[in-house]
Scaffold this active site. Structure first.
Site, PDB file in Angstrom:
ATOM      1  N   ARG A   1       0.810  -1.216   0.000  1.00 29.57           N
ATOM      2  CA  ARG A   1       0.000   0.000   0.000  1.00 29.57           C
ATOM      3  C   ARG A   1       0.840   1.262   0.000  1.00 29.57           C
ATOM      4  NH1 ARG A   1      -4.720  -0.352   4.357  1.00 29.57           N
ATOM      5  NH2 ARG A   1      -2.942   0.008   5.713  1.00 29.57           N
TER       6      ARG A   1
ATOM      7  N   CYS B   1      -9.742   0.048  -0.291  1.00 28.67           N
ATOM      8  CA  CYS B   1      -8.702  -0.960  -0.080  1.00 28.67           C
ATOM      9  C   CYS B   1      -7.321  -0.324  -0.054  1.00 28.67           C
ATOM     10  CB  CYS B   1      -8.770  -2.024  -1.163  1.00 28.67           C
ATOM     11  SG  CYS B   1     -10.218  -3.070  -0.980  1.00 28.67           S
ATOM     12  N   HIS B   2      -6.992   0.457  -1.066  1.00 26.67           N
ATOM     13  CA  HIS B   2      -5.642   0.987  -1.144  1.00 26.67           C
ATOM     14  C   HIS B   2      -5.615   2.468  -1.504  1.00 26.67           C
ATOM     15  CE1 HIS B   2      -5.661  -3.363  -2.024  1.00 26.67           C
ATOM     16  NE2 HIS B   2      -4.739  -3.365  -1.101  1.00 26.67           N
ATOM     17  N   GLY B   3      -6.759   3.124  -1.414  1.00 23.30           N
ATOM     18  CA  GLY B   3      -6.789   4.579  -1.501  1.00 23.30           C
ATOM     19  C   GLY B   3      -6.785   5.190  -2.895  1.00 23.30           C
TER      20      GLY B   3
END
Lengths: 418, 189
Positions: free
Chosen positions: A299, B153-155
């Site tokens: 991420r 989820c991951h922006g």
């Protein structure tokens, strides 16, 4: 260190067997008389604990497979039926689910132990590399297993992980479709994941056999990281280490039982008690705790392909440690500089795990966690690719003892009989 | 046996190479069914289309229907959202391509290429990063910085034309092939 066999068949049956299938000889030499350094500490008991974990997972898993249905329409209900209707189903499933977490807890301690005491250094490189292979197989098995209850986290975890392959240029999307057996995660995916989840533990058991075989050629490393000089440095594996392993295994099982009986959903995610819904992603999807550090790396990189490369690279890096560490001394006990970098590394891994567990735009003390994760990721890579090679060259190790025996018994044993 | 001896090798060499080659081809051919069985079956391949009734959808509202196993976003955009999408310089976008199945691959990501009828934005609701379903942004409950969607989820953040603006997703949300059957009915697929 394995040396010539000391097995001496006493009875007619043993002699008959020894000439045909020398299984008693193998067991005698590997788990009875095997000469083991006399200074192994608590951290060396986790190999045996891990074997126990694998056994628990296989036994409980075979039982669960008798009641589970690998079908997208029935899987969730069959798991609920295991929890409510099957006799002791709740116990067996909670053992299996928490057993996975305990397995990873033990394997991480085992791996950090290996790094701290330099157990990957020559002549034990292959033991380490085979161990990394077991760790990768464990992660794959755990991932497949987590999909099977077919809850929301199962479904979306499977979606995100399989989509990692779509980052591969040109063929990525085809690989993802091939993995799914459809154009999205669905029934075909669930069925094949169940098949693989049942297969992989037996592959792991086989690779564990190689791990132990390779271990028994040079013998155990030890907290001093120095070679065994002779029989005065060792004790037979049985009863010394069978008893020591059994004692710490008992403590480990108590911890395991605390989770199973008093906090069975401690490691779980409540969203997974909702049936899978392909149209709604849960607001915060997180993997199981043991994958969080890698998830934080993924991420923290604002580019799909690079994120996947950084995450996969973090695992592949482990394979090269035996050659990245240039230090001549194995154990961090005698490596004042490496020891500090090691502990920073251990903290960084926990920080990465924490970052991975928080939502993507979270901040602590005014610092966005995505930046914390980026710095931690940089340190993770730097530890292996810069610190290990450089520190090994510039560090002055402390004086290492002449022998294990001398270190254990003091100077009175400095001059052994030989 | 001088007749069988030459620079090209013996009869035995030939048999060795030939049987090895046939064996390798045979093994590969035998392995293929075991690889290909993993691909979508003919049942999954049967292309499905779905029809969506638009009459009840209010401006500013999004409905989600299932299409080929994926969520499909059907969003009726407000004039302000359309204006915001049109005002964006295509050259400044992370992904300057329309990613519209009804248009050539090289079509630029202008708002007109993203939505044939400006009021109706029809997208496959699968984040191009790792496949989550992004959450729609409304003036009452904003999600992300660009008024379109945010993938939790991951922006990844998408604008009001479903174009990626910020975050790890590499491409704009995909536009499926669709045709309007009437003013209030659209066929997707």
């Amino acid at each position: 260190m394995s040396g010539p066999s000391t097995y001496n068949p006493n009875s007619g049956i043993e002699r008959w067997l020894d000439a045909r299938l020398p299984l008693p000889r193998l067991l005698h030499d590997t788990i009875h008389t095997f000469p083991t350094p006399k200074n192994l500490n608590i951290w060396y008991t986790f190999g045996g604990i891990l074997a126990f974990c694998l056994g628990i997972q296989i036994v409980t898993g075979i039982v669960l497979a008798m009641h589970y249905v690998a079908n997208a329409g029935l899987a969730f209900d069959s798991v609920e039926s295991i929890m409510r209707d099957v006799n002791y189903g709740w116990l067996i499933r909670y053992m299996h689910a928490n057993g996975a977490s305990m397995f990873f807890l033990a394997v991480y301690i085992h791996m950090f132990r290996g790094v701290y005491y330099g157990s990957y250094k020559a002549p034990r490189e292959l033991i380490w590399i085979i161990g990394v292979l077991i760790y990768l197989l464990m992660m794959a098995t755990a991932f497949f297993g987590y999909v099977l209850p077919w809850g929301q986290m199962s479904f979306w975890g499977a979606t995100v992980i399989t989509n990692l392959f779509s980052a591969i240029p040109v063929v990525g999307q085809h690989i993802a479709t091939w993995l799914w057996g459809d154009f999205a995660v669905g029934d075909a995916t669930l069925n094949r994941f169940f098949s693989l989840h049942y297969l992989l533990p037996f592959i792991i058991a086989g690779v564990v056999g190689l791990h132990i075989w390779a271990l028994h050629v040079p013998g155990n490393n030890n907290p001093l990281g120095i070679d065994v000089k002779g029989p005065q440095d060792t004790v037979p594996f049985h009863p010394y280490y069978t008893v020591k392993d059994a004692f710490y295994l008992t403590l480990f099982v108590i911890l395991f039982a605390v989770f199973v009986f008093y906090a069975p959903d401690f490691f779980g995610n409540p969203d997974n008690y909702q049936p899978a819904n392909p149209l709604v992603t849960p607001p915060d999807i997180v993997p199981e705790w043991y994958l969080l550090p890698y998830y934080a790396m993924l991420r923290s990189i604002p580019n799909k392909l690079m994120g996947v490369i950084v995450m996969a690279g973090a695992q592949v890096t482990l394979v090269f440690i035996p050659w990245l560490d240039t230090g001549r001394v194995r154990s961090c006990r005698f490596r004042p500089l490496m020891k500090q970098f090691f502990w920073v590394f251990a903290v960084v891994c926990v920080v990465l795990g924490y970052c991975g567990s928080q939502s993507v735009d979270a901040a602590r003390f005014g610092i966005p966690l995505v930046w914390v994760a980026r710095i931690a990721t940089a340190y993770y890579y730097a530890f292996f690719w810069l610190i290990m090679p450089i520190v090994g060259l510039i560090e002055t190790p402390k004086k290492i003892p002449a022998s294990i025996s001398q270190s254990v018994l003091g100077d009175s044993a400095a001059a052994p009989a030989e | 046996m001088a007749a069988t001896m030459s620079d090209a090798g013996t009869r035995r060499d030939f048999l060795y190479v030939a049987s090895g080659a046939v064996g390798a081809v045979g093994l590969t051919a035998a392995a293929w069914p075991f690889v290909d069985q993993m691909n979508p079956s003919t049942a999954a391949l049967a292309l499905a289309s779905t029809e969506v009734e638009l009459g009840a959808v209010q401006p500013g509202q999004q409905v989600i229907v299932k299409w080929r196993g994926h969520p499909l976003f059907v969003r009726r955009r407000t004039p302000a959202e359309i204006e915001a999408a049109k005002a964006v310089d295509v050259a400044s976008l992370p992904d300057p391509l329309a990613n519209n199945n009804g248009l050539p691959e090289s079509a630029p990501a202008t708002d007109a290429n993203r939505a044939t009828k400006p009021e109706w934005l029809i997208l496959i609701g699968v984040c191009t990063h790792l496949g989550c379903t992004p959450t729609v942004s409304t003036p009452q409950m904003p999600e992300g910085d660009y008024g379109g969607w945010l993938c939790h989820c991951h922006g990844s953040m998408y604008d009001t034309a479903g174009r990626i603006r910020k975050g790890p997703a590499p491409r704009n949300l995909e536009v499926p092939p669709y045709t309007f059957l009437s003013d209030t009915r659209v066929k997707v697929g």
